[in-house]
Scaffold this motif. Structure first.
Motif, PDB file in Angstrom:
ATOM      1  N   CYS A 109       0.829  -1.206   0.000  1.00 56.52           N
ATOM      2  CA  CYS A 109       0.000   0.000   0.000  1.00 56.52           C
ATOM      3  C   CYS A 109       0.863   1.254   0.000  1.00 56.52           C
ATOM      4  O   CYS A 109       0.587   2.229  -0.710  1.00 56.52           O
ATOM      5  CB  CYS A 109      -0.924   0.006   1.222  1.00 56.52           C
ATOM      6  SG  CYS A 109      -2.372  -1.040   1.062  1.00 56.52           S
ATOM      7  N   THR A 110       1.905   1.244   0.827  1.00 61.78           N
ATOM      8  CA  THR A 110       2.810   2.392   0.878  1.00 61.78           C
ATOM      9  C   THR A 110       3.481   2.610  -0.467  1.00 61.78           C
ATOM     10  O   THR A 110       3.608   3.746  -0.948  1.00 61.78           O
ATOM     11  CB  THR A 110       3.875   2.172   1.972  1.00 61.78           C
ATOM     12  OG1 THR A 110       3.223   1.934   3.217  1.00 61.78           O
ATOM     13  CG2 THR A 110       4.768   3.386   2.101  1.00 61.78           C
TER      14      THR A 110
ATOM     15  N   GLY B   3       1.011   4.023  -3.082  1.00 56.64           N
ATOM     16  CA  GLY B   3       0.715   5.439  -2.911  1.00 56.64           C
ATOM     17  C   GLY B   3       1.703   6.330  -3.613  1.00 56.64           C
ATOM     18  O   GLY B   3       1.404   7.494  -3.921  1.00 56.64           O
TER      19      GLY B   3
ATOM     20  N   LYS C 181       0.446   1.797 -10.613  1.00 54.65           N
ATOM     21  CA  LYS C 181      -0.371   1.932  -9.408  1.00 54.65           C
ATOM     22  C   LYS C 181      -1.543   0.952  -9.441  1.00 54.65           C
ATOM     23  O   LYS C 181      -1.863   0.305  -8.434  1.00 54.65           O
ATOM     24  CB  LYS C 181      -0.875   3.361  -9.295  1.00 54.65           C
ATOM     25  CG  LYS C 181      -1.742   3.617  -8.058  1.00 54.65           C
ATOM     26  CD  LYS C 181      -2.140   5.069  -7.985  1.00 54.65           C
ATOM     27  CE  LYS C 181      -2.986   5.344  -6.756  1.00 54.65           C
ATOM     28  NZ  LYS C 181      -3.392   6.773  -6.661  1.00 54.65           N
TER      29      LYS C 181
ATOM     30  N   GLU D 130      -7.437   2.095   3.597  1.00 53.54           N
ATOM     31  CA  GLU D 130      -6.236   2.651   2.980  1.00 53.54           C
ATOM     32  C   GLU D 130      -6.210   2.359   1.484  1.00 53.54           C
ATOM     33  O   GLU D 130      -5.859   3.222   0.667  1.00 53.54           O
ATOM     34  CB  GLU D 130      -4.991   2.060   3.665  1.00 53.54           C
ATOM     35  CG  GLU D 130      -3.669   2.587   3.124  1.00 53.54           C
ATOM     36  CD  GLU D 130      -3.437   4.052   3.445  1.00 53.54           C
ATOM     37  OE1 GLU D 130      -2.526   4.643   2.841  1.00 53.54           O
ATOM     38  OE2 GLU D 130      -4.177   4.610   4.293  1.00 53.54           O
TER      39      GLU D 130
ATOM     40  N   ARG E 277      -8.676   4.608  -0.191  1.00 53.76           N
ATOM     41  CA  ARG E 277      -8.182   5.992  -0.254  1.00 53.76           C
ATOM     42  C   ARG E 277      -7.176   6.160  -1.378  1.00 53.76           C
ATOM     43  O   ARG E 277      -7.225   7.142  -2.138  1.00 53.76           O
ATOM     44  CB  ARG E 277      -7.545   6.364   1.086  1.00 53.76           C
ATOM     45  CG  ARG E 277      -7.136   7.820   1.191  1.00 53.76           C
ATOM     46  CD  ARG E 277      -6.388   8.083   2.475  1.00 53.76           C
ATOM     47  NE  ARG E 277      -5.101   7.405   2.489  1.00 53.76           N
ATOM     48  CZ  ARG E 277      -4.015   7.873   1.866  1.00 53.76           C
ATOM     49  NH1 ARG E 277      -4.073   8.991   1.168  1.00 53.76           N
ATOM     50  NH2 ARG E 277      -2.879   7.216   1.927  1.00 53.76           N
ATOM     51  N   ILE E 278      -6.288   5.175  -1.506  1.00 55.85           N
ATOM     52  CA  ILE E 278      -5.279   5.267  -2.571  1.00 55.85           C
ATOM     53  C   ILE E 278      -5.925   5.126  -3.935  1.00 55.85           C
ATOM     54  O   ILE E 278      -5.596   5.843  -4.886  1.00 55.85           O
ATOM     55  CB  ILE E 278      -4.198   4.183  -2.363  1.00 55.85           C
ATOM     56  CG1 ILE E 278      -3.431   4.443  -1.061  1.00 55.85           C
ATOM     57  CG2 ILE E 278      -3.227   4.149  -3.531  1.00 55.85           C
ATOM     58  CD1 ILE E 278      -2.479   3.329  -0.684  1.00 55.85           C
TER      59      ILE E 278
ATOM     60  N   LEU F 191      -5.357  11.295  -2.603  1.00 52.53           N
ATOM     61  CA  LEU F 191      -4.038  11.750  -2.182  1.00 52.53           C
ATOM     62  C   LEU F 191      -3.751  13.107  -2.825  1.00 52.53           C
ATOM     63  O   LEU F 191      -3.901  13.282  -4.030  1.00 52.53           O
ATOM     64  CB  LEU F 191      -2.968  10.734  -2.610  1.00 52.53           C
ATOM     65  CG  LEU F 191      -1.539  11.000  -2.137  1.00 52.53           C
ATOM     66  CD1 LEU F 191      -1.479  10.934  -0.619  1.00 52.53           C
ATOM     67  CD2 LEU F 191      -0.584   9.990  -2.747  1.00 52.53           C
TER      68      LEU F 191
ATOM     69  N   ARG G 226       1.780  14.240  -3.434  1.00 51.08           N
ATOM     70  CA  ARG G 226       2.290  13.158  -4.275  1.00 51.08           C
ATOM     71  C   ARG G 226       3.548  13.596  -5.030  1.00 51.08           C
ATOM     72  O   ARG G 226       4.520  12.853  -5.141  1.00 51.08           O
ATOM     73  CB  ARG G 226       1.205  12.713  -5.255  1.00 51.08           C
ATOM     74  CG  ARG G 226       1.644  11.513  -6.095  1.00 51.08           C
ATOM     75  CD  ARG G 226       0.497  10.883  -6.860  1.00 51.08           C
ATOM     76  NE  ARG G 226      -0.044  11.793  -7.838  1.00 51.08           N
ATOM     77  CZ  ARG G 226      -1.281  12.281  -7.793  1.00 51.08           C
ATOM     78  NH1 ARG G 226      -2.096  11.932  -6.799  1.00 51.08           N
ATOM     79  NH2 ARG G 226      -1.730  13.113  -8.713  1.00 51.08           N
TER      80      ARG G 226
END
Length: 222
Positions: free
Chosen positions: A23-24, A27, A34, A87, A90-91, A96, A101
């Motif tokens: 996930c990190t 982002g 992605k 999460e 959200r991504i 974001l 970004r």
């Protein structure tokens, strides 16, 4: 504790840490990269949900005291998984901040990896702490189970002793009943003999009285 549950638990913790790392990384990506990363994360989330269901089924099949502890742990894992889903959403939704970004991209892959490792380490430390707490609760539950088992064995022994005492008392009562029956028969026989003897004595007395009367009659008649 169930070894099956522990196996599922280890798999979930490893998968959760890996998904957090992905996930990190997702982002910080854009475009097809992605999307591909998020697709991998969603597949991992489905695997995590399957592990959660297996842990839930296994926990509910155990004894009540162990079951309560494991279900409490399971609620924490479910909460962790829900946070991970949020999460991912959200991504995926692109909420974001664009400037943030861009700043992330400019900061370079080193910062991204640092954040990723820090987040992963934080999640692993939290998971380890939960495992330790759960281990302590399970030890307490196991000790309680052993104490309960010892108490149950003691109660069963007492009940066995009481059962033996009742059986002995029952045998004694049967013996008393037999003796009373024999005594009744003896008393009945004695009563019959006494009645017969009374008739015999009465008959003898009557014969003597008649004999005396006859003797007196003949003497007076002369």
């Amino acid at each position: 504790m169930s070894e099956v549950f522990e196996g599922y638990e280890r798999q979930y913790c490893e998968l959760s840490a890996n998904l957090s790392k992905k996930c990190t990384a997702a982002g910080a990506l854009a475009g097809e990269q992605k999307k591909q990363k998020l697709s991998d994360v969603r597949a991992g989330v489905e695997d995590a949900e399957a592990l959660i269901r297996k842990m839930d089924l296994e926990a509910r099949s155990l004894q009540p005291n162990v079951k309560a502890v494991l279900l409490a742990k399971l609620r924490e894992y479910k909460s962790d998984l829900n946070n991970l889903k949020s999460e991912v959403k959200r991504i995926a939704s692109g909420n974001l901040n664009a400037a943030a970004r861009d700043e992330l991209l400019e900061s370079g892959m080193a910062d991204t990896l640092t954040v990723s490792f820090a987040d992963q380490r934080s999640r692993l430390m939290m998971t380890t702490e939960r495992l330790n707490q759960s281990g302590d609760r399970i030890k307490d539950s196991r000790r309680t189970m052993l104490e309960t088992e010892e108490l149950g064995v003691s109660i069963l022994q007492d009940l066995h002793s009481q059962r033996q005492a009742l059986l002995h008392a029952n045998n004694t009562l049967h013996g008393v009943d037999d003796n009373i029956g024999k005594s009744k028969k003896i008393l009945t026989a004695i009563s019959r003999r006494m009645s017969r003897n009374k008739w015999i004595i009465g008959t003898i007395i009557a014969v003597l009285i008649i004999a005396i009367a006859l003797v007196l009659y003949f003497k007076l008649a002369k």
